[in-house]
Design an enzyme around this catalytic site. Structure first.
Site, mmCIF file in Angstrom:
data_model
loop_
_atom_site.group_PDB
_atom_site.id
_atom_site.type_symbol
_atom_site.label_atom_id
_atom_site.label_comp_id
_atom_site.label_asym_id
_atom_site.label_seq_id
_atom_site.Cartn_x
_atom_site.Cartn_y
_atom_site.Cartn_z
ATOM 1 C CB CYS A 4 -0.899 -0.014 1.231
ATOM 2 S SG CYS A 4 -1.789 1.530 1.486
ATOM 3 C CG ASP A 30 -2.111 15.576 -2.962
ATOM 4 O OD1 ASP A 30 -3.072 14.896 -2.558
ATOM 5 O OD2 ASP A 30 -1.642 15.469 -4.124
ATOM 6 C CG HIS A 98 -6.404 9.731 1.345
ATOM 7 N ND1 HIS A 98 -6.558 8.458 0.859
ATOM 8 C CD2 HIS A 98 -6.755 10.561 0.336
ATOM 9 C CE1 HIS A 98 -6.985 8.514 -0.394
ATOM 10 N NE2 HIS A 98 -7.132 9.787 -0.734
ATOM 11 C CG HIS A 100 -7.882 15.082 -0.312
ATOM 12 N ND1 HIS A 100 -6.913 15.136 -1.289
ATOM 13 C CD2 HIS A 100 -8.530 13.900 -0.488
ATOM 14 C CE1 HIS A 100 -6.973 14.040 -2.029
ATOM 15 N NE2 HIS A 100 -7.949 13.272 -1.563
HETATM 16 P P1 5GP Z 1 -7.639 10.356 -3.766
HETATM 17 O O1 5GP Z 1 -7.605 10.519 -5.270
HETATM 18 O O2 5GP Z 1 -7.493 8.899 -3.402
HETATM 19 O O3 5GP Z 1 -8.764 11.027 -3.085
HETATM 20 O O4 5GP Z 1 -6.354 11.102 -3.219
HETATM 21 C C1 5GP Z 1 -5.068 10.579 -3.354
HETATM 22 C C2 5GP Z 1 -4.120 11.741 -3.325
HETATM 23 O O5 5GP Z 1 -2.817 11.239 -3.121
HETATM 24 C C3 5GP Z 1 -4.081 12.541 -4.620
HETATM 25 O O6 5GP Z 1 -4.428 13.891 -4.357
HETATM 26 C C4 5GP Z 1 -2.650 12.382 -5.112
HETATM 27 O O7 5GP Z 1 -2.131 13.562 -5.680
HETATM 28 C C5 5GP Z 1 -1.915 12.006 -3.838
HETATM 29 N N1 5GP Z 1 -0.762 11.156 -4.076
HETATM 30 C C6 5GP Z 1 -0.703 10.048 -4.849
HETATM 31 N N2 5GP Z 1 0.524 9.503 -4.796
HETATM 32 C C7 5GP Z 1 1.250 10.289 -3.957
HETATM 33 C C8 5GP Z 1 2.605 10.214 -3.499
HETATM 34 O O8 5GP Z 1 3.386 9.337 -3.850
HETATM 35 N N3 5GP Z 1 3.012 11.199 -2.642
HETATM 36 C C9 5GP Z 1 2.176 12.198 -2.231
HETATM 37 N N4 5GP Z 1 2.682 13.112 -1.407
HETATM 38 N N5 5GP Z 1 0.891 12.280 -2.640
HETATM 39 C C10 5GP Z 1 0.439 11.326 -3.499
HETATM 40 ZN ZN ZN Z 2 -2.299 1.291 3.637
#
Ligand code: 5GP
Ligand code: ZN
Length: 112
Positions: A4, A30, A98, A100
């Protein structure tokens, strides 16, 4: 969970720009910010999404919101949005719960 991305980030196995850390949660900026301030708060223990919160694991959610309140206060941020996408149709791309935290620009409603 061994494979993960966010478990690996929380464990320090993949680098990130840390905002806050304690025994229960990890917060980091992010990689693709959607606002001038955009960081993520995650439980260190793997929970797939808001859809997997139970009576047994929900205490960390209360703690995550305490951390969000504390960190934004320390940053001098008074107006911000907290978002958790749950499932692919809602926009979740990383299957580790997570929150945001977005701030620094006008927000629209309803979200897209
Ligand atoms: P979701 O799309 O699941 O709501 O949010 C996932 C977030 O994780 C996205 O905003 C994406 O930019 C961020 N993200 C994905 N991979 C990485 C990473 O390797 N490092 C960081 N800092 N953020 C990540
Ligand atoms: Zn996890």
């Amino acid at each position: 969970m061994s494979d993960c991305l966010f478990c690996k980030i929380a464990a320090g196995e993949i680098p990130s720009n840390k905002v806050y850390e304690d025994d229960l949660v990890y917060a980091f900026y992010d990689i693709d910010p959607q606002a001038p301030t955009h960081f993520l708060v995650i439980p260190k223990a793997h929970i797939g999404s808001c859809g997997e919160i139970t009576a047994e694991n929900s205490a960390v959610m209360a703690h995550a919101f305490e951390v969000i309140s504390q960190v934004t206060r320390e940053m001098g941020i008074t107006d911000f949005r907290v978002v958790s996408n749950c499932g692919p149709q809602a926009g979740q791309s990383v299957p580790h719960l997570h929150f945001h935290v977005l701030a620094g620009r006008d927000m629209t409603w309803p979200p897209g």
